[in-house]
Structures are given as structure tokens and as C-alpha cells.
Design a protein around this motif. Structure first.
Motif, PDB file in Angstrom:
ATOM      1  N   ILE A 102      -1.570 -15.781  44.077  1.00 24.71           N
ATOM      2  CA  ILE A 102      -2.087 -16.167  42.846  1.00 24.71           C
ATOM      3  C   ILE A 102      -2.050 -17.970  42.773  1.00 24.71           C
ATOM      4  N   PHE A 103      -0.802 -18.307  43.024  1.00 22.86           N
ATOM      5  CA  PHE A 103      -0.472 -19.548  42.844  1.00 22.86           C
ATOM      6  C   PHE A 103      -1.653 -20.535  43.747  1.00 22.86           C
ATOM      7  N   VAL A 104      -1.885 -20.299  45.145  1.00 25.28           N
ATOM      8  CA  VAL A 104      -2.546 -20.817  45.930  1.00 25.28           C
ATOM      9  C   VAL A 104      -4.196 -20.689  45.737  1.00 25.28           C
ATOM     10  N   SER A 105      -4.534 -19.616  45.223  1.00 24.35           N
ATOM     11  CA  SER A 105      -5.941 -19.289  44.980  1.00 24.35           C
ATOM     12  C   SER A 105      -6.172 -19.939  43.811  1.00 24.35           C
ATOM     13  N   THR A 106      -5.401 -19.882  42.767  1.00 25.10           N
ATOM     14  CA  THR A 106      -5.943 -20.452  41.597  1.00 25.10           C
ATOM     15  C   THR A 106      -5.779 -22.161  41.640  1.00 25.10           C
ATOM     16  N   LEU A 107      -5.329 -22.788  42.395  1.00 23.29           N
ATOM     17  CA  LEU A 107      -5.458 -24.049  43.066  1.00 23.29           C
ATOM     18  C   LEU A 107      -6.705 -24.246  43.664  1.00 23.29           C
TER      19      LEU A 107
END
Length: 306
Positions: free
Chosen positions: A287-292
Motif C-alpha cells: 500500500i505504501f509503495v504503490s501509493t507513492l
């Protein structure tokens, strides 16, 4: 582009608030589990009833739905095949599949559909396909993995009927198809309770970032990169190719299915992973990396396709 920034800003602020509350010890690990449980069993089902109740059935069952479904199926199949070849356990494999193919169509997809694509109804096919097909199937498999005994086929069929999220989705769809509307005495409390769903998910996610290992330290870089690559590259590419060459969608519809397929992994994947205690760190980091990553990806798609 304003809608893109506003959507991501909303997510970022609430996640940051969760981090701050955990840092100040206002919410601990038990509180994080309570938020996750509240979102899964109470707030999310209420939200689904009120959102799906007013959805346009004609918009849902359109060519956009086929392109969206094809992108999800292909992306999920790629991860599932790789997981099977590696003989990975069922639970983590299911969560990994959701991380690769389940888009944030709710609190990010809606503002992008409204402000970037010009029509909030465009997100309806994504929401319904995920909530009524992808998520119930994943929950059945996770229930089976969590069960201490082998499930009969009757139990497998009955599991979605006892899952609160699936029940909320089904009620909302029935209301949309029949054109019925809940009385205000029922709809208004559900709407209030449903309003807790997204904030609860995001706060719980922020707390987990502060209390757990930093993103990238709890999951191997190769596994995380594979999941994010499927989500950010494979899924929108398949949606574009199917929409353009197989279905012949016009430019606005093609832009919609491609942009919405490029949205990051949804926060409720983390809620599901936490509920079943399977691959929570992978869900959190994806979630964190794909959001960025989705910010530049959505901008590039908008510039090229539009």
C-alpha cells in the motif's frame, strides 16, 4: 490534476495522523486491532450499502467493467501462478494477490473519477467488480486457510453469506438493481457509521507504520517489487490493451479504465490481512509503495491517453 493531488493528500494526512497518535501512545497495538476490527465488521459493510444503493446499474454493466475485470484477472493470475510455483502457503498467496490487483477505488478512486475524469460514476464498475467478485472469493479462501478443519463444499458456499462485507455489498447491489431506497431512519444511521470506514482503515494503517518495522524492512525487496510492478504496470497495461483493441472504447472510457486500474493497492487489503493475520507486512508495504508510485503513473497515463 487537482483531484489526483487532493485524493493523495487526504490519504497522506490521515495516515500521518495515525503515525502521530501511535508515536504519542494515544493508540497502541490493541487500539490498532480495534480500529481494524471496527472497519471490517461494522463500518465497511454500512458504507457499502449506502454507496452501492445509489449506483447506476447501466454504468456498472458496461464495456468498462469487462476491461477492468480482464486487468484484475490477468494480474491476479500472474501472481497466483508464481506463488503456486514457489509452493507458497494459501493465506499469504491470497493477500499477495489482493496487493497486486485490488485498487483503491473508494477514497482515492472517487475523487479522481470526479475531478480528473469528470464523472464519479466511472468508478462504479471497479468498486462492484472488486466487492462482489474479487473480495468474496479472497475471503472464502482466507476463511478456508484459517479453518482448523477441512471445509465441505456447503461451508465454502455459505462462508460469503456470513461475511459482513459481502453481505453489505449484496444488499447494496439488490437496492441498486431494484431501484429501492432505504427509509431515512435506516439509511441515515448507516451513512453515519459508514463514514468511519475509510478513516478507521487509514488510522489503523498509520499506527501499523509507526509500531511495526519500517516499510521495506519486513518484506524482501524482490517480493515487494514484484507485487508493486504487477499493480502499477501490468494491471493498467492490460486494462488499456483490452479496452482499446478488444472493446474499442472511446478515449474518455479508455482513460477511465486505465487510470482507475493504476490506482494503488486499497487500504482494506491491510484490514483483511490483519483480520486473518496473513502477510500483514506485505499488505502494509505494498500500500505504501504503490501509493507513492501511483502519483507519477496516473499523471503519465492521463497525459498520454487523454
Amino acid at each position: 490534476m487537482t483531484g489526483v493531488f487532493e485524493g493523495f493528500a487526504t490519504i497522506g494526512i490521515l495516515i500521518a495522523l495515525g503515525i502521530l497518535l501511535a508515536h504519542l501512545k494515544v493508540i497502541d497495538a490493541n487500539g490498532q486491532r480495534t480500529l481494524s476490527t471496527l472497519a471490517f465488521f461494522v463500518a465497511s459493510p454500512a458504507l457499502l450499502v449506502t454507496v452501492l444503493e445509489s449506483s447506476d446499474v447501466d454504468e456498472v454493466f458496461s464495456g468498462a467493467l469487462l476491461a477492468t475485470a480482464a486487468a484484475v484477472v490477468v494480474t491476479a493470475a500472474v501472481f497466483a501462478v508464481v506463488a503456486a510455483v514457489r509452493h507458497e502457503p494459501l493465506g499469504p498467496s491470497v493477500v499477495g494477490t489482493l496487493c497486486s490487483a485490488y485498487v483503491n477505488a473508494g477514497n482515492l478512486g472517487l475523487p479522481i473519477a470526479a475531478y480528473v475524469l469528470g464523472d464519479p460514476a466511472l468508478v462504479a464498475p471497479v468498486i462492484l467488480m472488486q466487492l462482489l467478485l474479487l473480495q468474496p472469493l479472497a475471503l472464502v479462501l482466507l476463511d478456508a486457510d484459517a479453518s482448523s478443519t477441512r471445509l465441505s463444499w456447503r461451508a465454502v458456499v455459505a462462508r460469503p453469506l456470513t461475511n459482513p462485507i459481502t453481505i453489505g455489498s449484496f444488499i447494496g447491489l439488490v437496492l441498486a438493481v431494484t431501484g429501492a431506497r432505504l427509509p431515512s431512519a435506516v439509511h441515515d444511521p448507516l451513512e453515519l457509521v459508514g463514514g468511519m470506514a475509510v478513516p478507521s482503515m487509514l488510522l489503523a494503517y498509520g499506527v501499523s507504520l509507526r509500531l511495526g518495522p519500517l516499510p521495506g524492512r519486513g518484506v524482501s525487496a524482490g517480493r515487494l517489487g514484484f507485487v508493486v510492478g504487477l499493480k502499477m504496470v501490468v494491471q493498467p497495461s492490460v486494462a488499456y490493451l483490452v479496452g482499446r483493441f478488444a472493446l474499442g472504447l472511446d478515449t474518455p472510457a479508455l482513460l477511465a479504465v486505465t487510470v482507475l486500474s493504476a490506482l494503488p493497492t486499497a487500504q482494506n487489503v491491510f484490514i483483511i490481512a490483519s483480520r486473518y493475520e496473513r502477510a500483514q507486512l506485505l499488505a502494509r508495504d505494498a500500500i505504501f509503495v504503490s501509493t507513492l508510485a501511483s502519483v507519477p503513473v496516473v499523471m503519465v497515463i492521463t497525459a498520454l491517453v487523454a
